[in-house]
Design an enzyme around this catalytic site. Structure first.
Site, short mmCIF file in Angstrom:
data_model
loop_
_atom_site.label_atom_id
_atom_site.label_comp_id
_atom_site.label_asym_id
_atom_site.label_seq_id
_atom_site.Cartn_x
_atom_site.Cartn_y
_atom_site.Cartn_z
N GLY A 157 7.06 31.91 -11.73
CA GLY A 157 7.55 32.06 -13.09
C GLY A 157 8.98 31.50 -13.29
O GLY A 157 9.93 31.28 -12.26
N CYS A 158 9.22 31.35 -14.83
CA CYS A 158 10.75 30.82 -14.86
C CYS A 158 11.76 31.78 -14.74
O CYS A 158 12.77 31.65 -13.92
CB CYS A 158 10.83 30.27 -16.34
N TYR A 159 11.52 32.98 -15.35
CA TYR A 159 12.33 34.16 -14.95
C TYR A 159 12.51 34.56 -13.45
O TYR A 159 13.68 34.90 -12.89
CB TYR A 159 11.87 35.39 -15.95
#
Length: 354
Positions: A157-159
């Site tokens: 995921g980006c986070y």
């Protein structure tokens, strides 16, 4: 078909499932300049039958295939799949693919290694538990060897990407305490996807700044899973995401407590040493904090380290482009490793500024 092969060899035939979303469009944009790839198939269930240029006018003129439904694909005409389908719709699709296809999945469906933990956070049972055992978590800088031999890679995921890149080296070396990590993260609105949602309307987002998923966000277990792997014990982080009124970009401001005798200079030196030979991750000099504009539209990540006023504490600032290093760029980076291409091929463009 769109091909930019300049390598002299036969390009691999790539299919993008879910090409009508932001990450699908980024995959197309970046793969158009990849010398070892032919974009052979694009799917979009609700947009099937349309030229990609009708959905994304900026992709007109490249000879791309029209959008089709997944069940219309000839899997034997493809070598590699990027799956950019919505979360919760991917497991059965990938589990049903022929074994000759290598896959990078950009959804969250295979990121958690424990199916029971997946059920807790995503509200339904995992639908491909046998395949989950074979999937490799694709944070490329840390799982490169496993990615190279994998058939299915779960793109982070980006986070988690923006959080793990600064935290993993420090935690693995015992330079920070595992029970005092606070992650204050912010994303551009593209991180919420392209579907029409009232909360993402211009008037709802513009001139505002909002926290969401407070106290219970699906990226929490993903971050903790990877930190647990290097710490050798359970790790619980305090993580709060925020939506910022900009199109793209992500910043994680991370508060940590250093272990006894460790200084901020030690943290910066450890990060600089860890990423010295990495093409996409950099550490800023003392006194310089990175900004999202420094990595915009690129596969780069930048990390800054600053002393906190609280004794023994430090502040890490990590920035990425949520659609590139946080999604499609890292997915292509993983494809390059899986297929034996140069890791930076097709994704080595400099950040866009201003």
């Amino acid at each position: 078909m769109a091909s930019t092969n300049t390598s002299g060899g036969t390009p691999i035939r790539v299919g993008i499932l879910g090409a009508s979303g932001y990450t699908g469009a980024e995959l197309v944009r970046m793969l158009l300049r990849h010398p070892n790839v032919t974009i052979a198939a694009l799917t979009a269930e609700r947009q099937a039958g349309k030229p990609i240029a009708e959905v994304f006018p900026h992709l007109a003129g490249y000879g791309l295939p029209d959008l089709v439904k997944i069940d219309a694909l000839d899997w034997n005409a493809l070598d590699f799949i990027f799956c950019a389908l919505p979360h919760g719709t991917t497991q059965e699709v990938i589990a049903g693919l022929p074994s000759h296809l290598k896959v990078v999945d950009l959804s969250a469906d295979f990121r958690l290694t424990d199916p029971a933990e997946y059920a807790v956070w995503y509200g339904h049972e995992h639908r491909a538990t046998d395949l989950q055992k074979e999937v490799v978590y694709g944070l490329t800088e840390f799982n490169r060897a496993a990615v190279a031999t994998a058939r299915v890679v779960a793109n982070p995921g980006c986070y988690p990407t923006s959080s793990l890149l600064p935290l993993l080296p420090l935690l693995s070396k015992g330079l920070i305490e595992s029970d005092r990590i606070v992650i204050d993260a912010k994303s551009g609105v593209s991180g919420a996807g392209r579907d029409a949602k009232q909360a993402n309307l211009f008037c709802e987002v513009s001139e505002g700044f909002a926290a969401y998923g407070v106290g219970h966000h699906r990226h929490m277990p993903e971050i903790e899973q990877e930190l647990r792997g290097v710490a050798g014990r359970p790790v619980t982080v305090s993580f709060t995401p925020h939506l910022v009124p900009m199109n793209r970009g992500m910043m994680a401001t991370i508060y940590v407590r250093m272990t006894d005798g460790v200084t901020v200079d030690d943290l910066r030196a450890a990060l600089a040493a860890r990423y010295a030979d990495e093409p996409f991750v950099g550490v800023t000099p003392a006194g310089v904090n990175p900004a999202t504009r420094h990595v915009r539209a690129s596969n780069h990540a930048l990390i800054g380290v600053t002393a906190d006023r609280a004794p023994g504490c430090a502040i890490l600032v990590s920035v990425i482009d949520n659609l590139v290093k946080g999604a499609s760029g890292q997915a292509i980076q993983n494809m390059n490793v899986m297929m034996g291409f140069g890791e930076t091929t097709g994704i080595d463009q400099a950040p866009l500024f201003p």
